[in-house]
Enzyme design. Structure first.
Site, PDB file in Angstrom:
ATOM      1  N   HIS A   1      21.650  49.848 -56.081  1.00 48.44           N
ATOM      2  CA  HIS A   1      20.765  50.118 -57.224  1.00 48.44           C
ATOM      3  C   HIS A   1      19.352  50.448 -56.725  1.00 48.44           C
ATOM      4  CE1 HIS A   1      23.504  47.141 -59.592  1.00 48.44           C
ATOM      5  NE2 HIS A   1      23.750  48.336 -60.091  1.00 48.44           N
TER       6      HIS A   1
ATOM      7  N   LYS B   1      29.718  40.195 -73.761  1.00 45.53           N
ATOM      8  CA  LYS B   1      30.056  39.858 -72.367  1.00 45.53           C
ATOM      9  C   LYS B   1      29.152  38.725 -71.890  1.00 45.53           C
ATOM     10  CE  LYS B   1      31.164  42.997 -68.644  1.00 45.53           C
ATOM     11  NZ  LYS B   1      30.760  44.280 -68.064  1.00 45.53           N
TER      12      LYS B   1
ATOM     13  N   ARG C   1      29.409  56.375 -57.141  1.00 48.64           N
ATOM     14  CA  ARG C   1      29.898  55.882 -55.851  1.00 48.64           C
ATOM     15  C   ARG C   1      31.194  56.572 -55.457  1.00 48.64           C
ATOM     16  NH1 ARG C   1      29.444  49.915 -57.984  1.00 48.64           N
ATOM     17  NH2 ARG C   1      29.885  51.214 -59.796  1.00 48.64           N
TER      18      ARG C   1
ATOM     19  N   SER D   1      28.065  44.900 -57.988  1.00 44.30           N
ATOM     20  CA  SER D   1      27.594  43.548 -58.286  1.00 44.30           C
ATOM     21  C   SER D   1      28.741  42.549 -58.165  1.00 44.30           C
ATOM     22  CB  SER D   1      26.997  43.503 -59.703  1.00 44.30           C
ATOM     23  OG  SER D   1      25.923  44.404 -59.809  1.00 44.30           O
TER      24      SER D   1
HETATM   25  P1  ADP Z   1      26.922  49.382 -65.770  1.00 44.90           P
HETATM   26  O1  ADP Z   1      27.594  48.183 -66.346  1.00 44.90           O
HETATM   27  O2  ADP Z   1      26.044  50.122 -66.739  1.00 44.90           O
HETATM   28  O3  ADP Z   1      27.815  50.311 -64.991  1.00 44.90           O
HETATM   29  P2  ADP Z   1      25.855  48.585 -63.201  1.00 44.90           P
HETATM   30  O4  ADP Z   1      24.756  47.616 -62.928  1.00 44.90           O
HETATM   31  O5  ADP Z   1      27.192  48.265 -62.649  1.00 44.90           O
HETATM   32  O6  ADP Z   1      25.854  48.757 -64.765  1.00 44.90           O
HETATM   33  O7  ADP Z   1      25.437  50.023 -62.656  1.00 44.90           O
HETATM   34  C1  ADP Z   1      24.318  50.712 -63.133  1.00 44.90           C
HETATM   35  C2  ADP Z   1      24.301  52.102 -62.525  1.00 44.90           C
HETATM   36  O8  ADP Z   1      24.091  52.004 -61.118  1.00 44.90           O
HETATM   37  C3  ADP Z   1      25.609  52.886 -62.701  1.00 44.90           C
HETATM   38  O9  ADP Z   1      25.293  54.252 -62.897  1.00 44.90           O
HETATM   39  C4  ADP Z   1      26.319  52.694 -61.382  1.00 44.90           C
HETATM   40  O10 ADP Z   1      27.197  53.772 -61.090  1.00 44.90           O
HETATM   41  C5  ADP Z   1      25.136  52.683 -60.436  1.00 44.90           C
HETATM   42  N1  ADP Z   1      25.454  51.956 -59.209  1.00 44.90           N
HETATM   43  C6  ADP Z   1      26.012  50.744 -59.084  1.00 44.90           C
HETATM   44  N2  ADP Z   1      26.183  50.402 -57.777  1.00 44.90           N
HETATM   45  C7  ADP Z   1      25.721  51.455 -57.053  1.00 44.90           C
HETATM   46  C8  ADP Z   1      25.650  51.748 -55.652  1.00 44.90           C
HETATM   47  N3  ADP Z   1      26.125  50.896 -54.730  1.00 44.90           N
HETATM   48  N4  ADP Z   1      25.106  52.929 -55.282  1.00 44.90           N
HETATM   49  C9  ADP Z   1      24.670  53.810 -56.219  1.00 44.90           C
HETATM   50  N5  ADP Z   1      24.730  53.603 -57.553  1.00 44.90           N
HETATM   51  C10 ADP Z   1      25.252  52.450 -57.972  1.00 44.90           C
END
Ligand code: ADP
Length: 163
Positions: A16, A40, A89, A127
Site C-alpha cells: 500500500h 465486516k 497485484r 493484509s
Molecule cells: P480492499 O478491501 O478495498 O481491496 P485493501 O486494503 O485490500 O482494500 O486494498 C486496497 C487497494 O490496495 C486495492 O486496490 C489493492 O489491490 C491494493 N493493494 C493491496 N495490496 C497491495 C500490494 N501489495 N501492492 C499493490 N497494491 C496493493
C-alpha cells in the site's frame, strides 16, 4: 490533481505504502480513505487504521487520511478527488477491480479509475498474509511499516521470533 485511494488497509502494508508514494509523485495530492464496512468485523478499528496510516505516511507531503462508509464514488465527490487509485497485484485482482471500475463509471462517468501495478517485490503482500505470519511471531519487518508490526504483535500477544 487529487487522487482518492480507498481501501480496507486492515492493516496498511508496504505494498500500500509503495502505491501511496508513487501515486503522490503522479498526482501531487492524495486522500487515503479507510473503509468502514458495517457488515465486516475488521482486525483493527477504523480509528486504529487511520492512526497507523497517519503515522506511517508522516514523511510524505500532501497526504490526508480519512475514514468513510458507503460508496467510494461518493467519497470521491465529497473530497473533490479527480481520480480513484487502485493497485493490481495479480490477474485475480484485475477481474475484481475491472468490475468495480466499470460499476463506478456506470454511476459517475467523470470519475476515472487509475491502476498502478504493484512493485514486484510486494506482489505477494496482502493484509491477510501479514496477519497470518504475525499471529505466529514470524518476521514481518519487510512487509509492513514498523508501527503496524508493533500493533500486530501486541494484538496477537506474541514476540517476533528471530530467524
Ligand atoms: P480492499 O478491501 O478495498 O481491496 P485493501 O486494503 O485490500 O482494500 O486494498 C486496497 C487497494 O490496495 C486495492 O486496490 C489493492 O489491490 C491494493 N493493494 C493491496 N495490496 C497491495 C500490494 N501489495 N501492492 C499493490 N497494491 C496493493
Amino acid at each position: 490533481m487529487r487522487a482518492l485511494y480507498p481501501g480496507s488497509f486492515d492493516p496498511l502494508t508496504l505494498g500500500h505504502l509503495d502505491l501511496i508514494e508513487r501515486g503522490i509523485s503522479l498526482f501531487g495530492e492524495m486522500v487515503i480513505a479507510v473503509l468502514r464496512n458495517p457488515s465486516k468485523i475488521p482486525t483493527f478499528s477504523h480509528e486504529q487504521r487511520v492512526e497507523q496510516i497517519i503515522k506511517a505516511t508522516s514523511y510524505i507531503p500532501n497526504v490526508q487520511v480519512i475514514s468513510f462508509e458507503g460508496l467510494a464514488i461518493n467519497c470521491a465527490k465529497a473530497t473533490n478527488a479527480d481520480v480513484l487509485l487502485r493497485g493490481l497485484r495479480a490477474l485475480s485482482d484485475f477481474e475484481y477491480e475491472l468490475q468495480i471500475a466499470h460499476t463506478n463509471r456506470s454511476i459517475d462517468n467523470n470519475l476515472e479509475t487509475v491502476f498502478l501495478a504493484t512493485a514486484v517485490h510486494h506482489s505477494f503482500l496482502s493484509s491477510s498474509v501479514v496477519k497470518e505470519v504475525a499471529r505466529f511471531g514470524g518476521s514481518i519487518s519487510h512487509m509492513v511499516p514498523e508501527i503496524v508490526a508493533k500493533d500486530l504483535y501486541t494484538l496477537f500477544n506474541v514476540v517476533e521470533i528471530s530467524q
